[in-house]
Design an enzyme around this catalytic site. Structure first.
Site, short mmCIF file in Angstrom:
data_model
loop_
_atom_site.label_atom_id
_atom_site.label_comp_id
_atom_site.label_asym_id
_atom_site.label_seq_id
_atom_site.Cartn_x
_atom_site.Cartn_y
_atom_site.Cartn_z
N HIS A 37 0.81 -1.13 0.09
CA HIS A 37 0.05 0.09 -0.06
C HIS A 37 1.07 1.32 -0.11
O HIS A 37 2.15 1.31 -0.02
CB HIS A 37 -0.98 -0.08 1.26
CG HIS A 37 -0.39 -0.05 2.60
ND1 HIS A 37 0.44 0.95 3.00
CD2 HIS A 37 -0.37 -1.00 3.54
CE1 HIS A 37 0.72 0.60 4.20
NE2 HIS A 37 0.52 -0.66 4.71
N HIS B 16 3.88 1.60 2.42
CA HIS B 16 5.23 0.81 2.09
C HIS B 16 5.79 1.57 1.04
O HIS B 16 7.05 1.89 0.89
CB HIS B 16 4.90 -0.52 1.52
CG HIS B 16 4.06 -1.36 2.49
ND1 HIS B 16 2.80 -1.80 2.09
CD2 HIS B 16 4.42 -1.70 3.55
CE1 HIS B 16 2.51 -2.72 3.23
NE2 HIS B 16 3.27 -2.76 4.10
N CYS C 213 2.98 -11.30 18.94
CA CYS C 213 1.72 -10.69 18.09
C CYS C 213 2.43 -11.27 16.71
O CYS C 213 3.53 -10.71 16.32
CB CYS C 213 2.03 -9.23 17.99
SG CYS C 213 1.39 -8.31 16.61
N CYS D 103 3.47 -8.23 14.09
CA CYS D 103 4.54 -7.71 14.42
C CYS D 103 5.84 -8.69 14.34
O CYS D 103 6.83 -8.35 14.43
CB CYS D 103 4.64 -7.01 15.64
SG CYS D 103 3.56 -5.37 15.82
N CYS E 80 -2.55 -6.07 20.33
CA CYS E 80 -1.38 -5.22 19.97
C CYS E 80 -1.83 -3.98 19.71
O CYS E 80 -2.70 -3.61 18.83
CB CYS E 80 -0.81 -6.08 18.96
SG CYS E 80 0.68 -5.07 17.87
N HIS F 211 -1.47 -3.48 15.53
CA HIS F 211 -2.33 -4.23 14.80
C HIS F 211 -3.72 -4.27 15.26
O HIS F 211 -4.57 -4.59 14.67
CB HIS F 211 -1.70 -5.68 14.68
CG HIS F 211 -0.59 -5.52 13.77
ND1 HIS F 211 0.74 -5.55 14.40
CD2 HIS F 211 -0.24 -5.67 12.45
CE1 HIS F 211 1.63 -5.44 13.08
NE2 HIS F 211 0.75 -5.56 12.17
N LYS G 150 -2.27 4.30 11.81
CA LYS G 150 -1.52 3.91 10.82
C LYS G 150 -2.48 3.04 9.67
O LYS G 150 -3.02 2.30 9.87
CB LYS G 150 -0.63 3.09 11.37
CG LYS G 150 0.39 2.36 10.56
CD LYS G 150 1.49 1.39 11.15
CE LYS G 150 2.46 0.63 10.18
NZ LYS G 150 2.35 -0.65 10.30
N LYS H 50 -3.14 -2.77 5.43
CA LYS H 50 -4.24 -3.52 4.91
C LYS H 50 -4.77 -4.65 5.86
O LYS H 50 -6.18 -4.72 5.64
CB LYS H 50 -3.14 -4.54 4.06
CG LYS H 50 -2.74 -4.17 2.71
CD LYS H 50 -3.68 -4.23 1.85
CE LYS H 50 -3.49 -3.41 0.44
NZ LYS H 50 -4.59 -3.51 -0.51
N1 MSP Z 1 9.40 -7.04 7.25
C1 MSP Z 1 9.48 -6.21 8.36
C2 MSP Z 1 10.65 -5.43 8.16
C3 MSP Z 1 12.09 -6.16 8.18
S1 MSP Z 1 13.40 -5.15 8.08
C4 MSP Z 1 14.80 -6.15 8.43
C5 MSP Z 1 8.31 -5.17 7.99
N2 MSP Z 1 7.84 -5.37 7.06
S2 MSP Z 1 6.43 -4.40 6.62
O1 MSP Z 1 6.17 -4.88 5.43
O2 MSP Z 1 5.31 -4.66 7.74
O3 MSP Z 1 6.76 -2.93 6.62
C6 MSP Z 1 7.91 -2.27 6.18
C7 MSP Z 1 7.86 -1.03 6.11
O4 MSP Z 1 6.64 -0.30 5.74
C8 MSP Z 1 8.08 -0.43 7.50
O5 MSP Z 1 8.97 0.52 7.41
C9 MSP Z 1 6.91 0.09 7.93
O6 MSP Z 1 7.06 1.07 8.90
C10 MSP Z 1 6.27 0.74 6.64
N3 MSP Z 1 4.86 0.96 6.62
C11 MSP Z 1 3.71 0.17 6.66
N4 MSP Z 1 2.64 0.93 7.04
C12 MSP Z 1 3.05 2.23 6.92
C13 MSP Z 1 2.23 3.28 6.98
N5 MSP Z 1 1.09 3.39 7.10
N6 MSP Z 1 2.88 4.56 6.77
C14 MSP Z 1 4.30 4.60 6.49
N7 MSP Z 1 5.04 3.56 6.66
C15 MSP Z 1 4.35 2.24 6.78
O7 MSP Z 1 8.12 -4.50 9.05
#
Ligand code: MSP
Length: 523
Positions: free
Chosen positions: A21, A24, A130, A133, A155, A158, A305, A308
């Site tokens: 989304h 990311h 969790c 997380c 959590c 989440h 935040k 998905k």
């Molecule tokens: N797999 C772990 C990271 C491992 S790094 C060694 C993870 N993955 S994630 O897909 O959940 O998130 C990846 C990144 O996307 C994180 O930096 C997270 O903060 C960012 N974001 C996910 N949702 C977000 C928002 N709503 N806003 C900004 N960034 C967000 O965590």
């Protein structure tokens, strides 16, 4: 940072349980702008991104979809995560998947070294886990559930219930490193940024560190612990090591020595993993800790935040299909102060698109190119000595000032500030054209020298903008550079001396950089 020095930058590796989304995509775009800037500055730049494919979260999703976790990961990587990079124009040098042999093999190597050095022991742990997380939670990390989870602890990130787990696992002696970490935060105040994240990390470590459970025995979707194959490596321990394995740890010592250490751009939700666990792991292995960990803010929807799992995720293509990738990149980095949370709205996006990109920058470029075409048949006029006034000198001064100011902002990872500084030149050039009225000068043959000087100054100004904005809006900058008859590609132009560009010989017609968009009332 001096020219030619190494700049290794990473994004987190993304979980492949679901499609991306815009949250990311935000992380990707921020890291990409920094990477492109440094590359264009001549620094030895390496930009890594990738996917995090092990662990219970992926296993459960795959099982629910009736496929193996590897099949699931392959599908999501091919259909969603790799295409994301093209959608938002990401210039990564490498893409690592944690299921690749180059990663798995060297995670085992790293772990074995820690084991041999006495940093791993067997222990028992009971705690709240969790799966969202992939983390054991402290009671202080939990909140009371609402709705269907009323009466349960959930959590805080989440909003889903945690699971009580009791396991006999391998542990990493992370608690041994609390003092060294605190000394690190003290000695290098910019090690964790921004300040708000740094403060949170420092107080977390001051409360004392416990050892970390780094293996799991109840499922097998992970990297096998080398000395005991009945365990798989804890997914975060595995995932963090991607930054090292992709940089040549265990496989290419020369590359590793050249690149290490890295600047990690992560969301603030995962700053603890990167600023506490990761440096502790590196210290235990005798490796250099990261250069910097930057925990950026969240994109919020309704104050929470975007995610998905909460069905608030917006797909990046929903935006790029209408506005294009440049506008996506510009909008999120300009509208939100990097480091703070921000809310996305279609209204704000289209207002900024129209006012800043289409009218502010795009229109400026079109007008200047059109006037050179009309009044000089496309040949860029030289400035005429004696016709240069303070107005031109002020523009040159602004070019010089914003180039330096933007570079210094990038060095501090203040991406929004860099763009704001560059925009001072957009605004000033617009004001300059309005004041100088080249269309009026063109009507008076006695003003030929002024007309040439004004358009020369304007061409140089928008050329400087093309060079400075190329990391942010690469497509538009490339089109503009071609129309200005610049030599080579815009990405080859040294960004730290962008203001030195003297203009090409001829301009070519320029299509609208940011065409008018009829926006329907979306969401
Ligand atoms: N797999 C772990 C990271 C491992 S790094 C060694 C993870 N993955 S994630 O897909 O959940 O998130 C990846 C990144 O996307 C994180 O930096 C997270 O903060 C960012 N974001 C996910 N949702 C977000 C928002 N709503 N806003 C900004 N960034 C967000 O965590």
């Amino acid at each position: 940072m001096s020219d030619g020095s190494s700049f290794y930058i990473t994004t987190p590796i993304f979980y492949v349980n679901d499609v991306p989304h815009i949250g990311h995509a935000y992380t990707e775009v921020a890291a990409d702008v920094l990477a492109r800037w440094h590359r264009q500055a001549g620094d030895d730049t390496w930009f890594l991104t990738g996917t995090d494919e092990h662990g219970q979260k992926i296993l459960r999703t795959a099982t629910a979809n009736g496929v193996t976790p590897k099949q699931w990961a392959d599908k999501l990587v091919a259909e969603a995560w790799e295409p994301l990079l093209a959608t938002i124009d990401i210039s990564n040098d490498d893409f690592i998947r944690t299921t690749e042999p180059r990663h798995e093999k060297n995670v085992q190597l790293f772990l074995q070294r820690l084991y041999d050095a006495g940093y791993i022991y067997t222990g028992e742990y009971e705690g709240y886990y969790c799966v969202g997380c992939e983390e054991y939670k402290q009671l202080s990390d939990l909140v009371d559930g609402t709705g269907q989870y009323e009466g349960q602890l959930v959590c805080a990130i989440h909003s889903k219930p945690v699971e009580l787990l009791k396991e006999r696992n391998y542990f990493f002696r992370m608690s041994d490193f609390a003092e060294r970490l605190l000394a690190l935060y003290e000695e290098r105040p910019d090690f964790v940024q921004p300040e708000s994240v740094r403060n949170e990390i420092v107080s977390f470590v001051r409360r004392g560190l416990t050892d970390l459970s780094i293996s799991r025995q109840t499922f097998d979707w992970g990297i096998k612990v080398p000395w005991d194959e009945s365990h798989v490596v804890y997914v975060w321990f595995d995932a963090l090591l991607n930054y090292a394995t992709a940089a040549g740890y265990g496989s290419d010592d020369e590359k590793f020595a050249r690149l290490w250490p890295a600047t990690h751009i992560v969301g603030k939700d995962i700053a603890r993993f990167h600023a506490v666990i990761w440096p502790a792991m590196l210290l235990a292995a005798g490796l250099e800790v990261p250069r910097q960990v930057y925990g950026h803010g969240w994109l919020l929807v309704g104050g929470e935040k975007m995610s998905k799992s909460k069905l608030t995720g917006i797909a990046p293509e929903q935006i790029t299909d209408t506005f294009g990738s440049d506008a996506f990149r510009y909008y999120f980095l300009r509208a939100i102060n990097f480091g703070q949370d921000g809310s996305f709205s279609w209204e704000d996006l289209s207002a900024r698109y129209q006012a800043e990109l289409a009218n502010g920058f795009g229109n400026l470029a079109s007008r200047v190119v059109a006037m050179v075409t009309r009044y000089f048949d496309g040949a860029v006029p030289a400035a005429v000595e004696g016709a240069v006034t303070d107005a031109e000198r002020r523009i040159r001064e602004t070019e010089r000032r914003v180039t330096a100011a933007a570079d210094s902002a990038i060095d501090r990872l203040a991406v929004h500030e860099a763009i704001a500084r560059i925009w001072e030149l957009v605004d000033e050039l617009n004001g300059y054209i309005t004041e100088q009225e080249p269309w009026a000068l063109a009507k008076d043959p006695a003003q030929a020298a002024r007309l040439a000087t004004v358009l020369n100054t304007a061409v140089r100004g928008i050329g400087t903008l093309a060079v400075l904005l190329s990391p942010v809006v690469p497509e538009a900058a490339a089109k503009l550079w071609t129309a200005l008859g610049g030599a080579g590609t815009v990405q080859q132009q040294p960004i730290r001396s962008a203001w030195e560009w003297e203009g090409g010989a001829r301009v070519e017609p320029l299509e609208a950089l940011f065409p008018r968009i009829e926006v329907e009332a979306t969401a």
